[in-house]
Design a protein around this motif. Structure first.
Motif, PDB file in Angstrom:
ATOM      1  N   VAL A   1      18.800  -0.756   3.137  1.00  0.00           N
ATOM      2  CA  VAL A   1      17.938  -1.688   3.857  1.00  0.00           C
ATOM      3  C   VAL A   1      16.528  -1.482   3.333  1.00  0.00           C
ATOM      4  N   SER A   2      15.825  -2.586   3.169  1.00  0.00           N
ATOM      5  CA  SER A   2      14.459  -2.451   2.687  1.00  0.00           C
ATOM      6  C   SER A   2      13.612  -3.564   3.256  1.00  0.00           C
ATOM      7  N   ASP A   3      12.346  -3.267   3.361  1.00  0.00           N
ATOM      8  CA  ASP A   3      11.403  -4.273   3.833  1.00  0.00           C
ATOM      9  C   ASP A   3      10.174  -4.218   2.949  1.00  0.00           C
ATOM     10  N   GLN A   4       9.883  -5.364   2.384  1.00  0.00           N
ATOM     11  CA  GLN A   4       8.623  -5.444   1.662  1.00  0.00           C
ATOM     12  C   GLN A   4       7.624  -6.054   2.621  1.00  0.00           C
ATOM     13  N   PHE A   5       6.607  -5.291   2.928  1.00  0.00           N
ATOM     14  CA  PHE A   5       5.703  -5.648   4.018  1.00  0.00           C
ATOM     15  C   PHE A   5       4.296  -5.822   3.450  1.00  0.00           C
ATOM     16  N   GLU A   6       3.798  -7.055   3.587  1.00  0.00           N
ATOM     17  CA  GLU A   6       2.417  -7.315   3.169  1.00  0.00           C
ATOM     18  C   GLU A   6       1.538  -6.974   4.366  1.00  0.00           C
ATOM     19  N   VAL A   7       1.022  -5.760   4.374  1.00  0.00           N
ATOM     20  CA  VAL A   7       0.280  -5.301   5.547  1.00  0.00           C
ATOM     21  C   VAL A   7      -1.007  -6.103   5.684  1.00  0.00           C
ATOM     22  N   THR A   8      -1.724  -6.173   4.599  1.00  0.00           N
ATOM     23  CA  THR A   8      -2.908  -7.029   4.559  1.00  0.00           C
ATOM     24  C   THR A   8      -2.875  -7.689   3.193  1.00  0.00           C
ATOM     25  N   ASP A   9      -3.882  -8.496   2.916  1.00  0.00           N
ATOM     26  CA  ASP A   9      -3.932  -9.112   1.595  1.00  0.00           C
ATOM     27  C   ASP A   9      -4.024  -8.058   0.506  1.00  0.00           C
ATOM     28  N   LYS A  10      -4.578  -6.921   0.862  1.00  0.00           N
ATOM     29  CA  LYS A  10      -4.797  -5.900  -0.145  1.00  0.00           C
ATOM     30  C   LYS A  10      -3.681  -4.869  -0.201  1.00  0.00           C
TER      31      LYS A  10
ATOM     32  N   ASN B   1      16.219 -11.781   3.699  1.00  0.00           N
ATOM     33  CA  ASN B   1      15.644 -12.464   4.843  1.00  0.00           C
ATOM     34  C   ASN B   1      14.131 -12.460   4.700  1.00  0.00           C
ATOM     35  N   PHE B   2      13.591 -13.666   4.494  1.00  0.00           N
ATOM     36  CA  PHE B   2      12.144 -13.772   4.354  1.00  0.00           C
ATOM     37  C   PHE B   2      11.578 -14.027   5.727  1.00  0.00           C
ATOM     38  N   MET B   3      10.984 -12.986   6.298  1.00  0.00           N
ATOM     39  CA  MET B   3      10.505 -13.082   7.671  1.00  0.00           C
ATOM     40  C   MET B   3       9.049 -13.487   7.648  1.00  0.00           C
ATOM     41  N   GLY B   4       8.817 -14.756   7.518  1.00  0.00           N
ATOM     42  CA  GLY B   4       7.433 -15.194   7.496  1.00  0.00           C
ATOM     43  C   GLY B   4       6.790 -14.773   6.209  1.00  0.00           C
ATOM     44  N   GLU B   5       5.496 -14.748   6.239  1.00  0.00           N
ATOM     45  CA  GLU B   5       4.774 -14.459   5.017  1.00  0.00           C
ATOM     46  C   GLU B   5       4.688 -12.980   4.753  1.00  0.00           C
ATOM     47  N   ARG B   6       4.903 -12.167   5.757  1.00  0.00           N
ATOM     48  CA  ARG B   6       4.551 -10.758   5.610  1.00  0.00           C
ATOM     49  C   ARG B   6       5.750  -9.851   5.329  1.00  0.00           C
ATOM     50  N   HIS B   7       6.913 -10.230   5.764  1.00  0.00           N
ATOM     51  CA  HIS B   7       8.050  -9.325   5.613  1.00  0.00           C
ATOM     52  C   HIS B   7       9.160  -9.961   4.783  1.00  0.00           C
ATOM     53  N   THR B   8       9.678  -9.221   3.873  1.00  0.00           N
ATOM     54  CA  THR B   8      10.887  -9.646   3.181  1.00  0.00           C
ATOM     55  C   THR B   8      11.912  -8.547   3.369  1.00  0.00           C
ATOM     56  N   LEU B   9      12.960  -8.886   4.065  1.00  0.00           N
ATOM     57  CA  LEU B   9      13.998  -7.895   4.324  1.00  0.00           C
ATOM     58  C   LEU B   9      15.137  -8.087   3.338  1.00  0.00           C
TER      59      LEU B   9
ATOM     60  N   PHE C   1      21.727 -19.741   4.315  1.00  0.00           N
ATOM     61  CA  PHE C   1      21.759 -20.244   5.691  1.00  0.00           C
ATOM     62  C   PHE C   1      20.624 -21.215   5.890  1.00  0.00           C
ATOM     63  N   ASN C   2      19.490 -20.830   5.358  1.00  0.00           N
ATOM     64  CA  ASN C   2      18.333 -21.714   5.359  1.00  0.00           C
ATOM     65  C   ASN C   2      17.392 -21.175   4.302  1.00  0.00           C
ATOM     66  N   ASN C   3      16.221 -21.762   4.281  1.00  0.00           N
ATOM     67  CA  ASN C   3      15.308 -21.403   3.207  1.00  0.00           C
ATOM     68  C   ASN C   3      14.921 -19.939   3.215  1.00  0.00           C
ATOM     69  N   ASN C   4      15.048 -19.321   4.358  1.00  0.00           N
ATOM     70  CA  ASN C   4      14.537 -17.971   4.479  1.00  0.00           C
ATOM     71  C   ASN C   4      15.623 -16.918   4.615  1.00  0.00           C
ATOM     72  N   PHE C   5      16.833 -17.334   4.519  1.00  0.00           N
ATOM     73  CA  PHE C   5      17.897 -16.402   4.829  1.00  0.00           C
ATOM     74  C   PHE C   5      19.087 -16.732   3.946  1.00  0.00           C
ATOM     75  N   ASP C   6      19.449 -15.781   3.090  1.00  0.00           N
ATOM     76  CA  ASP C   6      20.630 -16.042   2.283  1.00  0.00           C
ATOM     77  C   ASP C   6      21.497 -14.805   2.154  1.00  0.00           C
ATOM     78  N   LEU C   7      22.714 -15.042   1.728  1.00  0.00           N
ATOM     79  CA  LEU C   7      23.707 -13.986   1.641  1.00  0.00           C
ATOM     80  C   LEU C   7      24.409 -14.092   0.296  1.00  0.00           C
ATOM     81  N   SER C   8      24.632 -12.951  -0.313  1.00  0.00           N
ATOM     82  CA  SER C   8      25.445 -12.919  -1.533  1.00  0.00           C
ATOM     83  C   SER C   8      26.591 -11.955  -1.303  1.00  0.00           C
TER      84      SER C   8
END
Lengths: 386, 922
Positions: free
Chosen positions: B575-584, B525-533, B479-486
């Protein structure tokens, strides 16, 4: 489960492994042997096959099972009679005279030993049917010689309608041994004495030592067809003379079939990449206190069939072998002194020819070439038909 | 899609024109910022909010003539750290902070354009460029952009398009597109998109990008229009520069227990019989053990061989072995990569308990024909990459076949003469780009093994073959750079057929088959820098033919036997979310929910409570009609992982995974055999469930050249399958009478060191244990008194070393070492006679072990010269497997001979096996 398909698969797998692999002896240390009670029981519709043996398992270096002589054995039939078995103090327990199984009845074994009761559920006796033995020449791989060989394959076929679906077979074959130089004289106290017994003809008997089972449950035609029972490879001495094959067919319950089938697989170790899981196998002998008794009380109808054949009938396809072991050239001596010396090393006189007054030729040979007893039993079996 | 994108872009331009009518003109000379802002407030009526300390030292000089406030402020604050945010007529200044007024996701629809000063530029109307010398020389061609009729004299127009790599049609991100007079520049985005607003007229547009040849185009711009630019690779003879995007993945990745197998790396690993084999490489990873030499199947962290999900392009492979396990069914040349998950299994994968082997096939080169192949003593193979439509469509064809029949026939050993053994595998991958946003990938795979073998008993001459086949069709839409479907449709099947035809009355044919159809939708769905759904759902439909048997030929008396088909439906969502809570700190939350139903027609027996399940103990039977649900199992599977960076080089990770498995292999031996049958979960065959907790410590040294890790895990397992002694699974309808089910536990710790560079490779050690408890009803169902005992694949100690040293760029040598504890076996403890035959009485199950396994292999690789212009590139590899010729027993077995139990060991490769293979590439 069809035997042949299993066989085929395991053989394919086996062959693959043989192709790239090798098998060598394996030494292992176990914590020593574990002794268990074994009950070997057979009850058929023929008196001579009925017995119960009770003994202990043996270690790898023992040749004899240690008999258990203090058991109390009885069989209860479905009509309510209880038959007490007699004890010969050797671990063999025999039924009362005249007791035979009756087709359609069920039988239960009871063994009382050291205060424990071992028993079976009722086992149905299914009658056995008549069989026929056929044979033909085939060419198959022989693992003993590592290549394809010609030979005669004998088959069992049903000769009358079977009443059961599962079988266990035993075979027993006998061939006549005729040696080339049967000895006529023995050296006794410095004189030649004529041999009383004819040692020129003996009989060699071999018995099946593997479990042979077959189920015909999954067949359109309820009969046994071309079931391979015994294979004789070309070159065996049996091809020289008269041969007899006895096939004994026991009809099994499905439970008994399952047991013997598993037992067979358990024994067949393997040697392929896909060896099956083995383990302690418990038969139909039960104990309410979790004491283990191995073995099985088999209740079966039984039939036998014996076939005589001169294997040289196959001579157009299978060559008749020479006598084995190969005999040395006969030695002819002319004096008794020479006979005395030669007989020290095993030579025996098989013929005396008078060459003149008081002059003789003594023809001598040795070993199995003069005495068939080295190869078989001299006693002619009662059932042997010439 | 591209058109839609373009439309949005035009809209954006128009909106700017609409709001840019008011012109702003300011002249400042060394004016302090607060005064500048005051002037602007006066002119525009805007109100500024700010912290005086941020700006009191700033001064502004210059003349500003712009059309929007936004641009004005950008220019004024350029070179400072000040940002701004406009809310109606209020402007809030910020220091070093960017305020986002709209979510990341919608921003993707916007295209960054460079606003330029509009300068009038004379337009050349002469047609001098029509006598162009060489049409193919793009730099001397003049391109007309836009519609001449829409020309606004003295106006400006927007030139936009894509910058791409001419060779592979990949977009080039960050290419600089500019004109020199006036200097107006733009850079391309991730999709290669750029736009320039230029005065109408004649321009020379220059394009630059690192690694590409600088180039320019002559354009005449009449009005807004599209202009795509292809760049050529600049061939500069430089030492290879390796850019690794994930070189610190060992430490930084949030998932643990993940291994990526590099296909190139597998080239250097010495292997037996000349086949480079990614599956064999996989078994050198800590925590993955082979069942045995040349055997099919792996044990991952104490998991059974059927608990591994092996997928190629998403489609499962039920039998991953050729030749009973000597080769894997994957031709490495057609494989792009393989990822193995031992723990931290992402929520999108499911269906097997222990691990996932995710294999991606290569996509063919879309520009030019390429190929690769090789010859070894057993096999020949060839892979072709065929571009069907330049830049759009390609086809990869890969095949491999054996000529072992040829060898067998020449064997002196008569035993082999009647034998035939052959296999092949074929794969095809069709890759088509409809446009930048839509891709279709269709891949197909088929492998077949065929055997015809004579054997040592009459009439066991038999034919046997097995086939794996699968197809996956995947449409990927961006759909765009941050959102795709397979969306995928996957068909997978495995089956075998055996027949016997040497005794006409007993001739038969028998088969087995499993058929799986999957419909799957997955969204990223790449939700900004912190979340990847990542989320999705799907269905897997299974049909199993547990076996049919039929007489062969008119003389056969074998009666037909057909076991009823098993049908099941596995439905899932995840459903999953990879969440970069902080840099660490980074965490992965995943949830998968699966439901399994099996359907009639089927007869299901119930058995007397407390009794062993046998034909005699059945108490009732229920007949289920076609499509009627027989049983339903469902449950959530939590997939959680977390990573905390202690510093740049060190991290700790923890994960918890639950997995459920609804299809089980029925096998009675340690190795998977091709005649094993798969059966579905049913009222009696319960789903297997595993809960794994793992913890790991990761540290890299010397700028990530050395990676080390320690991972430990504990698994709780439910409903593991084991089997009664002597059980059989072919043509067995009521398998509950043969199987045993019980809980299990596995635990272990894995140490691993990996090094890159001239001397490269890895060493790992794993301590792992796995136990099962079988405590059913009756003596048949109670194994080892109902206590936990080691499974037949319990191998406590495993050491692997894989090393490679590059002497020169052409010549390398590798040395590998493998050690593991022997697997458990059951040995004879006594003998007893029955009716004239001798029988073995066995110990408790798996009470003893076969001797330990130890093997060293060496390999030499010699590559041809590295001239670029050569018809083919080739390399030779010589390997010696089992250099020491050690007799490593695969299994032990026992026969009674002369009244004594004699043990034997089966050694698969007891001698050093040298193999020379030749490989080529063009």
């Amino acid at each position: 489960m069809n035997r042949i398909s299993l066989l085929a698969i395991s053989l394919i797998l086996g062959t693959i492994s043989i192709m790239l692999s090798c098998i060598s002896p394996f030494e292992y240390e176990s914590d020593g042997t574990e002794e268990s009670i074994v009950v070997e029981g057979l009850l058929t519709d023929r008196e001579e096959f009925n017995y119960v043996n009770i003994f202990r398992t043996r270690g790898f270096n023992d040749l004899e099972n240690e008999p258990i002589t203090n058991a109390l054995v009885s069989v209860e039939s479905s009509d309510g009679n209880i038959y007490l078995y007699s004890n010969d103090e050797q671990g063999h327990y025999l039924p009362p005279l005249g007791f035979v199984g009756i087709p359609g009845e069920t039988y239960q074994l009871h063994v009382e030993l050291d205060g424990e009761i071992y028993y079976t559920e009722p086992n149905l006796l299914i009658p056995s049917n008549a069989t026929e033995i056929t044979g033909r020449v085939v060419n198959i791989p022989d693992p003993d010689v590592g290549r394809n060989v010609d030979g005669v394959q004998f088959f069992v076929e049903s000769a009358s309608e079977p009443s059961g679906n599962h079988y266990r077979f035993e075979w027993e074959d006998t061939y006549m041994i005729i040696i080339p130089f049967p000895m006529q004289y023995l050296w006794v106290d410095s004189v030649l004495v004529e041999v009383e017994e004819d040692v020129g003809i003996c009989y060699k008997t071999t018995r099946s030592d593997q479990i042979i089972t077959k189920s015909i449950q999954q067949q359109t035609e309820k009969s046994l067809r071309e079931f391979p029972i015994r294979f004789l490879r070309e070159g065996l001495q049996a091809f020289r003379t008269r041969y007899s094959l006895l096939v004994r067919q026991f009809t099994l319950t499905s439970e008994a079939y399952g047991y013997f089938d598993k037992l067979k697989k358990n024994n067949e170790g393997g040697g392929s990449l896909f060896d099956k899981q083995t383990g302690p196998l418990i038969g139909n002998i039960k104990n309410d206190n979790q004491h283990i008794a191995l073995g099985f009380f088999q209740v079966s109808g039984v039939t036998e069939n014996r076939k005589f054949i001169r294997l040289s009938e196959f001579a157009d396809q299978i060559s008749v072998p020479r006598f084995q072991p190969a005999c040395p050239e006969s030695t002819i001596v002319t004096t008794l002194d020479s006979v005395a010396i030669l007989q020290e090393t095993g030579w025996k006189v098989y013929a005396i020819e008078e060459t003149g007054p008081f002059s003789f030729n003594y023809a001598m040979n040795l070993g199995a070439c003069v005495d068939c007893r080295r190869l078989g039993d001299i006693k002619k079996p009662e059932w042997w038909e010439d | 899609m591209k058109d839609k994108f373009f439309a949005i872009f035009i809209l954006y331009i128009v909106s700017h024109l609409a709001f840019g009518q008011g012109r702003f003109s300011f002249d400042f000379d060394q004016l302090p910022m607060p005064e500048v802002l005051e002037q602007i407030e006066g002119e525009t009526g805007l109100i500024f909010y700010f912290n005086e300390q941020w700006i009191d030292t700033l001064q502004v000089s210059g003349s500003f003539q712009v059309s929007t406030i936004e641009q004005l402020l950008k220019d004024v604050f350029s070179g400072s750290t000040i940002g701004f945010y406009q809310y109606e007529n209020r402007i809030v200044l910020t220091n070093n902070v960017l305020i986002i007024g709209e979510p990341e996701i919608t921003k993707a629809y916007q295209v960054d354009t460079t606003q330029v000063n509009v300068i009038e530029k004379g337009l050349v109307f002469s047609r001098e460029y029509f006598d162009q010398a060489d049409e193919s020389d793009l730099e001397s061609t003049v391109f007309e952009i836009g519609n001449r009729n829409n020309l606004v004299a003295g106006g400006s127009a927007t030139l936009a398009g894509y910058v791409r790599n001419e060779e592979n049609d990949e977009p080039i991100e960050g290419a600089l597109v500019y004109v020199q007079d006036p200097f107006i520049a733009a850079s391309s985005d991730e999709n290669g998109f750029y736009s320039l607003t230029l005065p109408n007229g004649k321009h020379q547009v220059f394009i630059q990008y690192v690694g590409m040849k600088n180039t320019f185009r002559n354009v005449v711009l009449f009005s807004n229009g599209r202009f795509d630019i292809d760049m050529q690779v600049d061939v500069i003879a430089l030492q290879e520069v390796l850019v690794e995007s994930d070189r610190d993945i060992n430490v930084s990745n949030v998932q643990m227990g993940v291994s990526r197998i590099d296909i190139e790396a597998s080239k250097n690993i010495p292997i037996v019989l000349g086949e480079k084999d990614i599956m064999k490489v996989a078994t050198t990873v800590a925590g993955i053990q082979t069942v045995g030499e040349g055997a099919s199947g792996f044990n991952v962290r104490g998991g059974k061989a059927d608990q591994n999900l092996i997928i190629i392009n998403g489609a499962p492979i039920y039998n991953a072995s050729h030749f009973f396990g000597f080769f894997s069914v994957f031709n490495s040349e057609a494989v792009e990569s393989m990822e193995i998950y031992k723990s931290g299994i992402p929520a999108k994968y499911g269906g097997r308990l222990s691990s996932v082997f995710d294999i991606r096939s290569k996509s063919a080169n879309k520009e030019k024909v390429a190929g690769e192949g090789g010859i070894s003593p057993i096999t020949g193979r060839l892979t072709l990459e065929l571009p069907l439509k330049a830049g759009k469509t390609s086809l990869l064809l890969s095949g491999r076949t054996t000529y072992s029949n040829w060898i067998l026939r020449r064997s002196n050993n008569a035993e082999f003469n009647g034998n035939e053994v052959s296999f092949f595998d074929l794969s095809a991958t069709f890759d088509h780009d409809f446009d930048d946003k839509n891709n279709l990938l269709v891949s197909g795979y088929v492998s077949k093994d065929k055997f015809k073998l004579t054997s040592d008993t009459l009439f066991s001459f038999s034919d046997f073959d097995y086939v794996n086949a699968n197809t996956s069709i995947r449409w990927k839409h961006q759909f765009n750079n941050n959102f795709d479907l397979s969306a995928s449709l996957i068909l997978a099947g495995y089956g075998y057929n055996l027949s016997f035809d040497d005794s006409p009355p007993n001739a038969f044919t028998q088969d087995f088959g499993v058929d799986e159809k999957t419909l799957d939708v997955e969204l990223n769905n790449f939700m900004g820098e912190r979340h990847t759904l990542n989320y999705g759902a799907g269905f897997k439909h299974y049909i199993i033919n547990p076996g049919t048997k039929d007489g062969l030929g008119f003389m056969s008396i074998i009666s037909p036997e057909t076991l009823p088909q098993e049908r099941g439906l596995e439905s899932y969502f995840h459903v999953s979310d990879q969440f970069e809570v902080t840099d660490k700190l980074s965490v992965y939350f995943g949830l998968r929910y699966t439901m399994f139903n099996n359907f009639g027609p089927q007869d299901v027996y119930t058995y007397e409570e407390g009794q062993p399940k046998t034909a005699d103990s059945r108490s009732d039977s229920t007949n289920y009609g076609s499509g009627e649900i027989i049983s339903t199992y469902h449950g959530p599977e939590a997939r959680l992982s977390g990573r905390y960076n202690l510093n740049d080089d060190t991290s700790i990770k923890v994960s918890y995974n639950r997995t459920r498995q609804y299809i089980h292999v029925m096998t009675n031996s340690a190795a998977l055999s091709p005649t094993d049958t798969w059966r579905l979960t049913s009222p009696h065959l319960l789903p297997q469930i595993s809960d794994q907790l793992s913890f790991g410590l990761y540290r890299n040294y010397f700028n990530n050249k050395i990676e080390t890790s320690v991972e430990t895990y504990y698994k709780f397992l439910q409903n593991l399958k084991d089997f009664k002694i002597g059980s059989e699974f072919l043509l067995r309808q009521y398998i509950e009478r043969d199987i045993l089910q019980g809980p299990g536990k596995s635990y272990g710790v894995e140490f691993s060191i990996k090094k890159k560079g001239r001397l490269n490779g890895w060493i790992n050690y794993a301590y792992s244990r796995t136990f099962i408890k079988l405590n059913g009803n009756g003596s048949e169902e109670i194994i080892n008194d109902g206590n936990y005992f080691p499974t037949s694949y319990d191998k406590p100690h495993t050491v692997n070393m894989v090393s490679n040293y590059k002497f020169t760029r052409r010549f390398s040598m590798s040395l590998n070492m493998t050690y593991n504890t022997g697997r458990p076996v059951t040995v004879p403890v006594a003998i007893y006679d029955l009716h004239g035959f001798e029988n073995i009485h066995f110990s408790d199950r798996n009470k003893y072990r076969i001797p330990d396994y130890f093997r060293i292999d060496v390999g030499l690789n010699l590559e041809g010269n590295h001239k670029i212009r050569k018809l083919t590139h080739s390399f030779w590899s010589l390997s010696i497997y089992n250099l020491l010729g050690r007799d490593n027993p695969y299994s032990v077995f026992f026969n009674v001979e002369d009244g004594k139990a004699q043990g034997y060991q089966l050694v698969v490769f007891g001698n050093p096996i040298p193999t020379l293979s030749y490989n080529f590439k063009f």
